[in-house]
Design a protein around this motif. Sequence first.
Motif, short mmCIF file in Angstrom:
data_model
loop_
_atom_site.label_atom_id
_atom_site.label_comp_id
_atom_site.label_asym_id
_atom_site.label_seq_id
_atom_site.Cartn_x
_atom_site.Cartn_y
_atom_site.Cartn_z
N GLN A 24 32.05 -48.82 -14.34
CA GLN A 24 31.16 -47.74 -14.76
C GLN A 24 31.88 -46.40 -14.91
N TYR A 25 33.05 -46.27 -14.30
CA TYR A 25 33.78 -44.99 -14.41
C TYR A 25 34.21 -44.74 -15.85
N CYS A 26 34.66 -45.80 -16.53
CA CYS A 26 35.10 -45.66 -17.93
C CYS A 26 33.97 -45.98 -18.91
N HIS A 27 33.22 -47.05 -18.62
CA HIS A 27 32.12 -47.45 -19.50
C HIS A 27 30.84 -46.79 -19.00
N THR A 28 30.69 -45.53 -19.34
CA THR A 28 29.66 -44.69 -18.73
C THR A 28 28.23 -45.07 -19.13
N GLY A 29 28.05 -45.76 -20.22
CA GLY A 29 26.69 -46.06 -20.68
C GLY A 29 26.12 -47.33 -20.12
N VAL A 30 26.90 -48.07 -19.31
CA VAL A 30 26.47 -49.39 -18.89
C VAL A 30 25.21 -49.34 -18.02
N GLU A 31 24.99 -48.23 -17.32
CA GLU A 31 23.81 -48.10 -16.47
C GLU A 31 22.73 -47.23 -17.10
N LEU A 32 22.98 -46.77 -18.33
CA LEU A 32 22.06 -45.80 -18.93
C LEU A 32 21.33 -46.33 -20.15
N GLY A 33 21.89 -47.30 -20.85
CA GLY A 33 21.25 -47.74 -22.08
C GLY A 33 21.79 -49.05 -22.59
N LYS A 34 21.59 -49.27 -23.87
CA LYS A 34 21.95 -50.55 -24.48
C LYS A 34 23.45 -50.79 -24.48
N SER A 35 24.21 -49.78 -24.87
CA SER A 35 25.65 -49.93 -25.03
C SER A 35 26.40 -49.51 -23.77
N ALA A 36 27.54 -50.19 -23.51
CA ALA A 36 28.35 -49.83 -22.34
C ALA A 36 29.26 -48.64 -22.64
N ASN A 37 29.43 -48.29 -23.90
CA ASN A 37 30.27 -47.17 -24.34
C ASN A 37 31.76 -47.48 -24.20
N TYR A 63 19.21 -58.41 -29.68
CA TYR A 63 19.12 -57.18 -28.89
C TYR A 63 19.57 -57.47 -27.46
N PHE A 64 20.50 -56.68 -26.97
CA PHE A 64 20.96 -56.81 -25.59
C PHE A 64 21.06 -55.42 -24.98
N ASN A 65 20.48 -55.26 -23.80
CA ASN A 65 20.48 -53.96 -23.13
C ASN A 65 21.27 -54.06 -21.83
N HIS A 66 22.38 -53.32 -21.76
CA HIS A 66 23.22 -53.36 -20.56
C HIS A 66 22.48 -52.83 -19.34
N ALA A 67 21.77 -51.72 -19.49
CA ALA A 67 21.09 -51.12 -18.34
C ALA A 67 20.07 -52.07 -17.73
N GLN A 68 19.36 -52.81 -18.58
CA GLN A 68 18.36 -53.76 -18.08
C GLN A 68 19.00 -54.83 -17.20
N HIS A 69 20.16 -55.30 -17.62
CA HIS A 69 20.83 -56.37 -16.87
C HIS A 69 21.58 -55.84 -15.65
N VAL A 70 22.28 -54.71 -15.81
CA VAL A 70 23.13 -54.20 -14.74
C VAL A 70 22.32 -53.48 -13.66
N VAL A 71 21.43 -52.57 -14.06
CA VAL A 71 20.69 -51.76 -13.09
C VAL A 71 19.50 -52.53 -12.53
N VAL A 72 18.66 -53.05 -13.41
CA VAL A 72 17.44 -53.73 -12.96
C VAL A 72 17.75 -55.14 -12.48
N GLY A 73 18.51 -55.88 -13.29
CA GLY A 73 18.79 -57.27 -12.93
C GLY A 73 19.86 -57.45 -11.88
N GLY A 74 20.69 -56.41 -11.67
CA GLY A 74 21.75 -56.51 -10.67
C GLY A 74 22.83 -57.50 -11.04
N ILE A 75 23.06 -57.68 -12.34
CA ILE A 75 24.07 -58.64 -12.81
C ILE A 75 25.45 -57.99 -12.76
N GLU A 76 26.43 -58.71 -12.20
CA GLU A 76 27.81 -58.22 -12.17
C GLU A 76 28.44 -58.32 -13.55
N CYS A 77 29.36 -57.42 -13.86
CA CYS A 77 30.04 -57.43 -15.16
C CYS A 77 30.74 -58.77 -15.41
N GLN A 78 31.31 -59.35 -14.33
CA GLN A 78 32.07 -60.58 -14.47
C GLN A 78 31.20 -61.77 -14.87
#
Length: 418
Positions: free
Chosen positions: A268-281, A334-349
């Motif tokens: 999340q330090y580099c990919h700042t959008g991963v917890e905020l929206g659709k794209s990880a940035n 359609y894939f939303n990173h925030a939905q999976h990472v923040v709400v779903g608690g899915i690890e990047c790996q």
Amino acid sequence: MSIKRSLLSVPLRFGYVMMFFFLLLGSGVMAANPEVSDSEEAISAGKSIFNSNCKACHRLDQNNVGPALRGVTERRTLDWATKFIRNSQALIASGDADAVALYNQWNQTLMPAHEFLSDDDVMNLLAYIEYGDKAEAVAATGDGGGAVAAGGAGVPSEYLTIILAVLVIVLLLILIVLGLIISILTKYLGTQNLEEDDKEFINQRFNFSKLVKSDAFVLIVTALVVALVAKTAIDGLYSVGIQQGYAPTQPIAFSHALHAGQYEIECQYCHTGVELGKSANIPSANICMNCHMHIQNVGGQDGMSPEIAKIYAAVEENKPIEWVRIHNLPDLAYFNHAQHVVVGGIECQTCHGPIEEMEVVYQHSTLTMGWCIDCHRQTDIKAQGNEYYDKLVQLHSGSKGSLKVKDIGGLECSKCHY
């Protein structure tokens, strides 16, 4: 009177003894500053601040790019630690002896300023530094060796290869033994008085040309060829649009194994959008410069590293680094990173594989529709302590077994397709 005087002098003498005791012991054994909270809330908040701002260079109990941090409030005053965290460069410029000594000890590496941290943020950060992740301290001192060894108790892959090789050798030996037995029995029966039909059966020879010309052989071979061609065609059709294993050459040879693996920088330090929206940035050069303002070479080489020089060139020319996209989904999905990472608690790996081990990043998963659906069918909802799912859990309170993604609409077409 003399007795009273001697009794009155006891506290004073005791105070001198205790003062001398602490001076002998030094700061290493003193308790952490009592002003630093050891509450779970403060430690949790401090961990988030540490991961976002400090983890790239520091560890709690081990030296890294910078020194180990645990015990800083024992070694320094709280006021000094706060000033150093907020603006170490200003403290060094003021001539502070401790700050200058640290600066010289650690190769004159400057720490970025963190003046945006509030007083509460600094206290929470110090709470995590002093009381957080005590398991790391055990591992750093070597006391956790037994636990680590026990946790890794599994059969290594090289052992599995050896076991398979031994099994193959055993099977070959069995075939050889069976061949010898058949040969010995054939010779033995040849010495016996047998009927002509039996002798003809025993002495018969294998006729390969006759086998090849037989209708059954031709039919079997034809069926196998047709099946192989059909399977190859079907596999080719299913692989259209799949880029699993895709690892393009990037404009800068960025190593995730070094940054995410060795230095444990959070995604999340580099990919700042991963917890905020659709794209990880894709990170900008400015994010890279947060660290590389101070780290300009790799492996101890003289001067600026060629790859790091490319970052400086991008900043100076005010041009974005043209990273090559690796993970691509079709426009209809359609894939939303925030939905999976923040709400779903899915690890990047889970989707991207062991990214912290990749020198060159590649697409680890197929990212097909079937792959996503299988995940939705098998993944349990992490509803405990997650307010997002409170009402859904109430609605499915009568369900048997664990609540999975498919139970809350995870297989509906409109979830992923516009």
